[in-house]
Design a protein around this motif. Structure first.
Motif: not given
Length: 410
Positions: A183, A186-187, A190
């Motif tokens: 998680e 994912r923050q 990218w």
């Protein structure tokens, strides 16, 4: 102990940057492909420039200590591959390791000292870097003359292990989070990271290879330069819409921020291009050995050390730094201009003088720009601001080395 560790990390990174400068000629003689020689320095800076903002975000999410350890390990792996490289291409690819060391040190330093004392301690860090720049050309020259250029990379291994050992004994604040590792990953933005990295690569590559491997009117050059502009525009668009941008728009609330980033870009271009090729200049023009060329370049390092320490003390006591931003470039321009008049008959005192002037100018603003940047943003944005400032500095260095390398190759 933490301060000692930070100083050691700075020395490790700076020593690696400048120890190679005296080895360029030996590397080219050994494995050939002179047209790719500028990539030895610029590949490290390109990758560092692209990944440094990511290190700033990683440090906020995972903590300062894990990211610093990761950066050092990556640096050690890159040094190992460089030490055994059998081609210029391998040397270039392996040079990407270690990006982020400098920005992480500055981020940690900003958190453990007061605002008033920050300039003084960062000036001391600059002095440590300056001392490394003194030792780098000397050690690099001695290794090339008496052993092999590969030891310029082997020597990083034991120093890196020592720094990791010291760092493991230091306690850092633990980053607590109720989110899982996936998680937290994912923050990260990218898409922004990839776009920024590609934009930098597409901009610097044609500057580096134009006129040597590629004609200036060739398809790769005419395609990559316009694409870099498109990618930069795309990066800005992505950052404005990202939930957790690597370069948040709130960073530019203060009008000084953008100006300081442009300043860092220009400073990196002139400083790195001058420092990177000066040893090669003395080897070719004056016919000096690698070690003698390293000795001749010492005044540049002494000038940088004295100005870095002095500017840190002045800013710490007076709380003012604007005048240094004017004085630094003036000294550097004078130093560069006078250097261009050197020839094989130039007396030693003239060589010493022009090198000292150039280094003195760089030292006046080397750390001052970071202090100014940190004072221009909110506390929660210091890590990001420091990373972005370092990115611009390294990107400027990559562009500067690329342009001057193209001039040399042509």
């Amino acid at each position: 102990l933490l301060l000692v560790c930070l100083f050691c990390v700075c020395v490790l990174a700076a020593l690696d940057n400048l120890i190679v400068s005296t080895a360029i000629r030996s590397i080219v003689i050994d494995i050939g492909k002179q047209e790719l020689a500028p990539w030895i320095g610029s590949a490290y800076m390109i990758t560092s420039a692209g990944l440094t903002p990511l290190y700033g975000r990683f440090a906020d999410i995972f903590g300062r200590k894990p990211m610093l350890l990761f950066a050092i390990v990556l640096f050690e792996i890159g040094s190992l591959v460089c030490a055994v490289a059998q081609s210029m291409e391998t040397l270039i690819v392996a040079g990407i390791g270690g990006g982020g060391l400098g920005s992480l040190v500055l981020i940690i330093m900003s958190e453990i000292v007061t605002i008033r004392e920050r300039a003084k301690y960062q000036g001391m860090l600059g002095a440590a870097i300056g001392l490394s720049s003194i030792m780098g050309p000397l050690v690099g020259g001695l290794l090339c003359d008496n052993a092999t250029w590969r030891w310029c990379f082997w020597i990083n291994i034991p120093f890196g292990v020592l720094v990791i050992g010291i760092l493991s004994m230091v306690r850092f604040p633990v980053v607590s989070s109720d989110k899982s590792l996936l998680e937290r990953l994912r923050q990260l933005d990218w898409l922004g990271v990839i776009t920024l990295f590609l934009a930098i690569m597409f901009f610097v590559t044609p500057l580096q290879l134009g006129g040597s491997l590629w004609e200036w009117n060739s398809a790769p050059v005419l395609t990559m330069l316009p694409l870099s502009v498109v990618l930069i525009a795309l990066f800005v668009w992505i950052e404005k819409r990202a939930r957790n941008p690597i370069i948040p728009s709130s960073l530019f609330v203060h009008s000084n921020t953008a100006l300081l980033l442009v300043y860092s870009l220009a400073l990196g271009a002139i400083f790195f291009s001058g420092a990177y090729y000066i040893s090669l200049f003395f080897q070719i023009v004056f016919g000096k050995s690698a070690s003698d060329a390293g000795v001749t370049a010492l005044p540049l390092s002494f000038g940088m050390v004295s100005a870095t320490v002095g500017s840190g003390i002045v800013v710490s006591k007076r709380g003012r730094y604007i005048s240094l931003f004017y004085a630094g470039p003036v000294f550097m321009i004078i130093g560069c201009a006078l250097t261009s008049f050197l020839d094989a008959n130039s007396p030693l005192i003239q060589q010493i003088g022009v090198m000292f002037i150039f280094g003195f100018g760089g030292g006046l603003v080397y750390q001052t720009r970071v202090v100014a940047m940190q004072l221009s943003v909110k506390t929660e944005l210091i890590a990001v601001a420091t990373s972005v400032s370092t990115t611009c500095f390294l990107l400027g260095g990559a562009v500067g080395i690329s342009i001057t390398g193209t001039i040399i190759n042509n």
